[in-house]
Write a protein that holds these residues in place. Structure first.
Motif, short mmCIF file in Angstrom:
data_model
loop_
_atom_site.label_atom_id
_atom_site.label_comp_id
_atom_site.label_asym_id
_atom_site.label_seq_id
_atom_site.Cartn_x
_atom_site.Cartn_y
_atom_site.Cartn_z
N LYS A 163 3.90 14.02 1.04
CA LYS A 163 4.77 12.99 0.46
C LYS A 163 4.01 11.68 0.42
O LYS A 163 2.94 11.54 1.02
CB LYS A 163 6.06 12.84 1.28
N VAL A 164 4.55 10.72 -0.31
CA VAL A 164 3.94 9.39 -0.38
C VAL A 164 4.93 8.37 0.14
O VAL A 164 6.11 8.38 -0.25
CB VAL A 164 3.54 9.05 -1.84
N PHE A 165 4.45 7.49 1.01
CA PHE A 165 5.27 6.42 1.57
C PHE A 165 4.77 5.09 1.00
O PHE A 165 3.60 4.76 1.16
CB PHE A 165 5.21 6.43 3.09
N ILE A 166 5.67 4.36 0.35
CA ILE A 166 5.31 3.09 -0.26
C ILE A 166 5.79 1.94 0.62
O ILE A 166 6.98 1.87 0.97
CB ILE A 166 5.90 2.95 -1.67
N PHE A 173 0.84 -1.19 0.00
CA PHE A 173 0.00 0.00 0.00
C PHE A 173 0.87 1.25 0.00
O PHE A 173 2.10 1.17 0.23
CB PHE A 173 -0.96 0.02 1.19
N ALA A 174 0.24 2.37 -0.28
CA ALA A 174 0.92 3.66 -0.25
C ALA A 174 0.12 4.59 0.66
O ALA A 174 -1.12 4.56 0.67
CB ALA A 174 1.03 4.25 -1.64
N SER A 216 -6.21 9.01 2.00
CA SER A 216 -4.76 9.01 2.22
C SER A 216 -4.11 7.66 1.94
O SER A 216 -2.92 7.49 2.21
CB SER A 216 -4.45 9.42 3.67
N TYR A 217 -4.86 6.72 1.37
CA TYR A 217 -4.30 5.38 1.15
C TYR A 217 -4.62 4.83 -0.23
O TYR A 217 -5.73 5.01 -0.74
CB TYR A 217 -4.82 4.39 2.20
N ILE A 218 -3.63 4.18 -0.79
CA ILE A 218 -3.79 3.38 -2.01
C ILE A 218 -3.32 1.98 -1.65
O ILE A 218 -2.23 1.82 -1.07
CB ILE A 218 -2.94 3.93 -3.17
N ILE A 219 -4.12 0.98 -1.95
CA ILE A 219 -3.77 -0.38 -1.52
C ILE A 219 -3.71 -1.33 -2.72
O ILE A 219 -4.26 -1.06 -3.78
CB ILE A 219 -4.79 -0.92 -0.49
#
Length: 264
Positions: free
Chosen positions: A161-164, A154-155, A196-199
């Motif tokens: 910023k984006v945390f992967i 997920f991100a 706030s999330y991409i999974i």
């Protein structure tokens, strides 16, 4: 950007005289095909995925066979398709005794051989098209980042910023906005589950529905992501589609197909 590695063919000592046009063996609707010509028998580190290997045996039989052995013993390529061309039956016979399974083509290429080659190549090309081997490539002035889509859990957006988070338990901070990252995501891969999330819906092990924001757990990590109400049905649909694909014997790798030998 999202970089989709093309179906890549690596040709060793295979020139236009041996195969006039390898592209002709692919379906008419072919796309994303790259051919690399390699005329050195020294094994170099391959920085991009290779989907099909073509070898011409006659120029240097001994070293070519040793080179193929090295590829077949490489865990990354041990079951990927290899086609060996030769005008000499003895060279091919010797290769059968020394190598793991491969496809042999006794030259010259006849119409029957051409049809068989086309069938064989199309099988692997179709596997490639359905395997979603996409890589996320991000370039900044100071650094370039590469993430196989399949490895991303997920991100998370935080502080512009984006945390992967990946399945090997690493976290990488990217100097881009969440919206920019969203624009890079191709279809049928990662999905937005929260503002706030991409999974990665294919990596989910559990969804806890006991709170307002559903909590998502993933395999092999204690990291969590969240699903908010507007994204619940989209996430559940993606998981259902994945389960259906798995039950329909989706091919996740390139298994060695039972050989049939090309003969005159």
């Amino acid at each position: 950007m999202i970089f989709i590695y093309p179906f890549t063919i690596l040709q060793y000592f295979v020139n236009q005289e041996i195969i006039p046009n390898i592209i002709d063996f692919f379906p008419k609707e072919k796309s994303n095909i790259k051919i690399i010509i390699y005329n050195s028998i020294k094994l170099k580190q391959m920085k991009i995925p290779i989907h099909l290997f073509l070898f011409y045996l006659d120029k240097d039989p001994y070293h070519t066979i040793q080179f193929i052995k090295a590829i077949q013993n490489n865990s990354k390529y041990y079951n990927y398709p290899i086609i060996i061309f030769s005008y000499n039956k003895n060279y091919l016979s010797n290769a059968f005794f020394q190598l793991k399974p491969f496809q042999a083509v006794l030259l010259p290429i006849t119409e029957e051989i051409s049809n068989n080659l086309s069938e064989y190549v199309c099988i692997y090309y179709n596997m490639y098209k359905t395997s979603y081997k996409k890589t996320l490539e991000l370039n900044s002035p100071s650094c370039s980042y590469y993430f196989p889509i399949d490895s991303i859990l997920f991100a998370e957006a935080r502080n512009r910023k984006v945390f992967i988070y990946t399945e090997n338990n690493t976290v990488t901070e990217l100097p881009i906005t969440f919206q920019h990252f969203l624009e890079l995501i191709p279809d049928n891969t990662l999905i937005q589950s929260h503002r706030s999330y991409i999974i990665n819906p294919y990596k989910i092990s559990k969804i806890d529905k006991s709170s307002r924001h559903w909590t998502v757990s993933f395999y092999h990590t204690d990291k969590k992501a969240f699903i908010s109400r507007p994204y619940r049905q989209t996430t559940l649909n993606a998981i259902s589609a994945y389960i259906f694909q798995q039950n329909s014997t989706q091919i996740e790798n390139y298994p060695m197909i039972d050989m049939y030998y090309f003969q005159e």
